[in-house]
Design a protein around this motif. Structure first.
Motif, PDB file in Angstrom:
ATOM      1  N   ILE A   1       0.856  -1.187   0.000  1.00  0.00           N
ATOM      2  CA  ILE A   1       0.000   0.000   0.000  1.00  0.00           C
ATOM      3  C   ILE A   1       0.894   1.240   0.000  1.00  0.00           C
ATOM      4  O   ILE A   1       1.787   1.373   0.842  1.00  0.00           O
ATOM      5  N   TYR A   2       0.649   2.125  -0.960  1.00  0.00           N
ATOM      6  CA  TYR A   2       1.482   3.316  -1.104  1.00  0.00           C
ATOM      7  C   TYR A   2       0.901   4.465  -0.292  1.00  0.00           C
ATOM      8  O   TYR A   2      -0.293   4.769  -0.385  1.00  0.00           O
ATOM      9  N   PRO A   3       1.725   5.100   0.531  1.00  0.00           N
ATOM     10  CA  PRO A   3       1.226   6.142   1.435  1.00  0.00           C
ATOM     11  C   PRO A   3       0.567   7.307   0.708  1.00  0.00           C
ATOM     12  O   PRO A   3      -0.315   7.965   1.258  1.00  0.00           O
ATOM     13  N   THR A   4       0.992   7.575  -0.525  1.00  0.00           N
ATOM     14  CA  THR A   4       0.390   8.700  -1.244  1.00  0.00           C
ATOM     15  C   THR A   4      -1.098   8.477  -1.491  1.00  0.00           C
ATOM     16  O   THR A   4      -1.881   9.437  -1.509  1.00  0.00           O
ATOM     17  N   ASP A   5      -1.515   7.213  -1.693  1.00  0.00           N
ATOM     18  CA  ASP A   5      -2.939   6.930  -1.879  1.00  0.00           C
ATOM     19  C   ASP A   5      -3.714   7.247  -0.604  1.00  0.00           C
ATOM     20  O   ASP A   5      -4.829   7.787  -0.636  1.00  0.00           O
ATOM     21  N   ILE A   6      -3.114   6.901   0.541  1.00  0.00           N
ATOM     22  CA  ILE A   6      -3.736   7.190   1.837  1.00  0.00           C
ATOM     23  C   ILE A   6      -3.816   8.705   2.046  1.00  0.00           C
ATOM     24  O   ILE A   6      -4.847   9.241   2.457  1.00  0.00           O
ATOM     25  N   GLU A   7      -2.732   9.391   1.725  1.00  0.00           N
ATOM     26  CA  GLU A   7      -2.658  10.834   1.968  1.00  0.00           C
ATOM     27  C   GLU A   7      -3.609  11.616   1.069  1.00  0.00           C
ATOM     28  O   GLU A   7      -4.215  12.605   1.494  1.00  0.00           O
ATOM     29  N   ARG A   8      -3.760  11.182  -0.161  1.00  0.00           N
ATOM     30  CA  ARG A   8      -4.702  11.860  -1.055  1.00  0.00           C
ATOM     31  C   ARG A   8      -6.136  11.679  -0.568  1.00  0.00           C
ATOM     32  O   ARG A   8      -6.939  12.610  -0.623  1.00  0.00           O
ATOM     33  N   ALA A   9      -6.432  10.465  -0.107  1.00  0.00           N
ATOM     34  CA  ALA A   9      -7.785  10.216   0.409  1.00  0.00           C
ATOM     35  C   ALA A   9      -8.048  11.081   1.634  1.00  0.00           C
ATOM     36  O   ALA A   9      -9.107  11.709   1.766  1.00  0.00           O
TER      37      ALA A   9
END
Length: 553
Positions: free
Chosen positions: A448-456
């Protein structure tokens, strides 16, 4: 003589009288030709050599005004020395702590001299207390012009670029004259720089590689017109950026994600569509991997109202370890997103096209001339197109090594490959970045890439744009999990915080099919960032460990 210095001298002779640098906007603009900058640099170089600067000597520079920095760094190169731009203290900086860090940096790079310029003359007593030798930039003007440059070879250090790592220990990338020449000529070729017509506009800090190399060294060396203001001037009034492009007919600029998002927001409040003219802009470089498509979309939407061509958006991949640039997207194509199957990316490390998928990454172009890239597995196996792994780079622009507090450290393996620590893949030879290897969160075999979490998390109302960070917890263990930390102006309001936490958890679960173990809401200015404004995930985890543990319990 190095090819880099030769090119700079040739440019000063042939184009120096016609092209130059404008500084002092918006209050007191003044323009100096590159020939005038060079003439001043020869006097400064004479003073440095007369003062005992040895060939290959390391010189640190602490100044903010581009009009003084430009001739100073050129003077160091004419003297055969290397330049290090020191990190600058701010009004909030603890000067004692800054001084201790600076002394460590000077010892690491073996520098015996600091060049001090406005507005940092006030730290002179602090340097005196630590026995650090310094000279005022204003005093160097009194030197006799250096008759001829001190000759150095291609392997001589030209720039010792301080990095912005997540640890307390400083580190400098050793960029040679050969590195600089290779990368700046490759950038000039790929960006199709036009010395007759291009005009650069920049507010980027000169202690950062994009500002120092891309928007000072390049125009000074090849002879491009440059309009240069300081970060403080931009942040005080972000619309100054659009105003300068309009008035000077700027064709090339660059910034990280947050600045494009900020300018987009400010332009949205301008009612008069004729207030600015951005039609001259052909390159708006964004080198912050991964590129935030939301920030780009806002910038394009608002910029288009003022005549800007959306194709000017210029995604790029770069790092100090390759001097500056690794790859540029094709000119005039704008932002191209590669939509891929999220499940196959997470489970099989494959980037399979999926046009309807929300998971997408920016396509960053092919490596510049003189550089080559490959994707490898953890065991060193070379991967093919659309297979995900670590990006490795090789070529003339790649640094031979770091300087650290424990001594020199090489960056290349026996075959010359640099391991970047970036995870990505290629599409028809173009590079795509997924994230940093150390930041990837592994849950039940999924990457899981942190950027996906951060964008959400950043899509939740009340969360400050660009101020959400995913923190990896118990990395590498069977208990590995993650927390989300966000900044909000509503921090401290219990009801608002509960809403934000609930919505962040829901949006993150919707995006990555995994829930954060904790969500922390903090006031603005809390999250640790690099000097260039990038979030420091590892440092955030260390700094906020206590608060995260309380949220989990």
């Amino acid at each position: 003589m190095s090819r880099f210095v030769d090119l700079m001298l040739e440019s000063a002779r042939t184009r120096g009288a016609d092209r130059g640098i404008t500084t002092g906007e918006p209050k007191a603009p003044v323009r100096h030709t590159w020939a005038q900058v060079h003439e001043r640099a020869t006097r400064m170089a004479g003073a440095l050599v007369a003062g005992g600067l040895a060939r290959h000597g390391a010189v640190a520079v602490l100044a903010a005004e581009p009009v003084m920095i430009a001739p100073a760094v050129q003077a160091v190169w004419l003297s055969g020395g290397s330049v290090t731009m020191l990190h600058q203290p701010t009004p909030r900086t603890d000067l004692a702590e800054w001084a201790a860090d600076t002394v460590r940096v000077l010892a690491m790079i073996d520098s015996k001299l600091v060049l001090l310029g406005s507005p940092f003359e006030a730290v002179a007593p602090v340097l005196d207390q630590h026995g650090v030798a310094y000279r005022l930039l204003s005093d160097l003007d009194e030197g006799d012009p250096l008759a001829s440059p001190v000759e150095v070879d291609e392997d001589a250090p030209a720039l010792l670029q301080l990095t912005s790592g997540s640890t307390a220990d400083p580190k400098a990338v050793r960029i040679t004259h050969g590195n600089l020449y290779s990368n700046l000529t490759a950038m000039a070729e790929t960006a199709e720089l036009d010395v007759e017509n291009d005009i650069m506009v920049s507010w980027l800090p000169l202690f950062h590689d994009m500002g120092m190399v891309g928007f000072l060294t390049v125009p000074m060396t090849v002879g491009l017109e440059l309009v240069k203001v300081t970060p403080v001037e931009f942040l005080t009034g972000p619309l100054l950026w659009a105003d300068l492009i309009s008035r000077y007919r700027g064709t090339i600029t660059a910034a990280p994600n947050f600045a494009y998002a900020l300018l987009g927001r400010r332009l949205s409040n301008v009612e008069d569509d004729s207030a600015y003219d951005l039609s001259s802009l052909r390159i708006a470089l964004n080198g912050a991997e991964p590129i935030d498509e939301g920030a780009v979309a806002s910038f394009v939407k608002q910029g288009s109202r003022f005549g800007m061509d959306p194709g000017c958006v210029f995604p790029a991949y770069g790092m100090a370890e390759t001097t500056l640039a690794v790859s540029f997207a094709p000119l005039g194509t704008g932002l191209t997103l590669d939509h891929i199957d999220a499940e196959l990316l997470e489970a099989e490390n494959r980037a399979v096209p999926s046009p309807d998928s929300k998971r997408a990454f920016a396509v960053l172009g092919k490596p510049l001339p003189g550089l080559e890239a490959r994707i490898v597995t953890e065991t060193g196996e070379v991967r093919g197109d659309r297979e995900v792994g670590e990006i490795q780079l090789r070529g003339e622009a790649v640094t031979p090594g770091y300087l650290t507090v424990n001594g020199p450290v090489p960056t290349q393996d026996d075959e010359g490959w640099l391991s970047t620590g970036d995870i990505g893949y290629t599409v028809d030879g173009q590079i795509v970045i997924c994230g940093r290897q150390k930041d990837v969160i592994i849950l039940a075999g999924r990457n899981i890439y942190p950027t996906d979490i951060e964008r959400a998390a950043g899509s939740v109302e009340g969360v400050r744009a660009g101020n959400a960070v995913a923190v990896r917890l118990d990395a590498g263990s069977r208990r590995e999990r993650f927390a989300v930390v966000v900044e909000s102006r509503q921090a401290g309001d219990d009801e608002a915080e509960r809403r934000i936490k609930k919505e962040v958890g829901a949006r993150v679960f919707e995006s990555v099919n995994a829930r954060p173990s904790a969500v922390l809401v903090l006031p603005p200015g809390t999250l640790p960032k690099t000097p260039s404004g990038k979030l420091r995930r590892a440092a955030a985890g260390q700094q906020l460990a206590g608060g995260i543990a309380e949220e989990e319990s």
